[in-house]
Design an enzyme around this catalytic site. Structure first.
Site, mmCIF file in Angstrom:
data_model
loop_
_atom_site.group_PDB
_atom_site.id
_atom_site.type_symbol
_atom_site.label_atom_id
_atom_site.label_comp_id
_atom_site.label_asym_id
_atom_site.label_seq_id
_atom_site.Cartn_x
_atom_site.Cartn_y
_atom_site.Cartn_z
ATOM 1 N N SER A 15 -32.448 -28.936 -7.883
ATOM 2 C CA SER A 15 -32.367 -29.239 -8.857
ATOM 3 C C SER A 15 -31.483 -27.838 -9.672
ATOM 4 O O SER A 15 -31.345 -28.024 -10.248
ATOM 5 C CB SER A 15 -33.739 -29.453 -9.668
ATOM 6 O OG SER A 15 -34.311 -28.624 -9.699
ATOM 7 N N ASP A 192 -39.916 -25.109 -18.356
ATOM 8 C CA ASP A 192 -40.675 -25.490 -17.642
ATOM 9 C C ASP A 192 -41.442 -24.518 -16.668
ATOM 10 O O ASP A 192 -42.146 -25.144 -16.515
ATOM 11 C CB ASP A 192 -40.333 -27.026 -17.016
ATOM 12 C CG ASP A 192 -39.252 -27.098 -16.236
ATOM 13 O OD1 ASP A 192 -39.273 -25.878 -16.168
ATOM 14 O OD2 ASP A 192 -38.878 -27.798 -15.798
ATOM 15 N N HIS A 195 -37.521 -25.166 -14.678
ATOM 16 C CA HIS A 195 -35.626 -25.038 -14.459
ATOM 17 C C HIS A 195 -35.033 -24.128 -15.597
ATOM 18 O O HIS A 195 -35.821 -23.985 -16.221
ATOM 19 C CB HIS A 195 -35.549 -26.399 -14.646
ATOM 20 C CG HIS A 195 -36.134 -27.209 -13.535
ATOM 21 N ND1 HIS A 195 -37.284 -27.444 -14.225
ATOM 22 C CD2 HIS A 195 -35.325 -27.706 -12.510
ATOM 23 C CE1 HIS A 195 -37.401 -29.352 -12.779
ATOM 24 N NE2 HIS A 195 -36.413 -28.806 -11.737
#
Length: 221
Positions: A15, A192, A195
């Protein structure tokens, strides 16, 4: 290493590479470090001498949310080899650690390393492509995440061994972000812990440019 206007740069990973790209649009680069790198290279080409902009490299983003190294292997032929890139950048590893802690999903470091090594070796043999590996990183924002380093540190060492064993250029995103966090809160760079924020992505892009394309000036941030 220098990036040329006729290069095809392919980025693959999880991601962090995906960064919200539109899957149905093959030209979508997302909103993360891949986009930042592409924009910097386009700006450099546009700033060249002459009445028309020079060519900038083609950039492809094949990041996919949630991927571990084994997921990359399952799609490597269609998402990497078949596209015939000249420079391949791999950013993988944090999900192999994360899933160990939140889901109990195993990814033994020696198996992880062997898988990454296979991908790099086969790519170098099949494409004669230049290889770039970005290290995984973690900026803990909770006490629980501090414990993840027990798994992530040896995994990062495995990434470095696989990269160097296959002649890949290494981008130490982990060190770049750790330096940056000395002057900022971790959450400013990765809310977080995993990310990146826009600033975090820009720092990764700067680290990639500094390591991979020495013709591009990288500002101090």
């Amino acid at each position: 290493m220098h990036i040329k206007g006729d290069d095809t740069l392919l980025f693959i990973g999880d991601s962090i590479t995906d960064a919200g790209r539109a899957r149905a649009d093959p030209t979508s680069l997302g909103n993360g470090y891949v986009h930042e790198i592409a924009q910097t290279l386009r700006d450099r080409a546009n700033a060249g001498s002459g009445p028309t902009p020079g060519p900038s490299p083609r950039v492809i983003n094949k990041g996919l949310n949630g991927n571990r190294v084994y997921d990359l292997e399952s799609r490597w032929t269609t998402d990497v080899t078949d596209l015939r890139p000249t420079v391949v950048t791999v950013k993988i590893g944090i999900n192999d650690t994360w899933r160990h802690y939140d889901s109990g999903l195993p990814s033994p470091v020696h198996e992880f390393e062997a898988c990454l090594d296979r991908l790099l070796a086969s790519t170098a043999q099949t494409l004669a492509a230049r290889l770039v590996v970005i290290t995984p990183f973690l900026l803990p924002v909770t006490p629980e995440q501090e414990g993840w380093f027990d798994d992530l540190v040896p995994r990062t060492e495995a990434v470095l061994r696989a990269a160097r064993g296959n002649g890949a250029q290494v981008v130490r995103a982990d060190l770049a972000l750790l330096r940056a966090v000395q002057d900022r809160e971790a959450a400013e760079l990765a809310p977080d812990g995993v990310h990146p924020s826009p600033l975090g992505h820009r720092l990764i892009a700067d680290a990639w440019l500094a390591a991979v394309d020495t013709r591009t000036p990288v500002p101090r941030r």
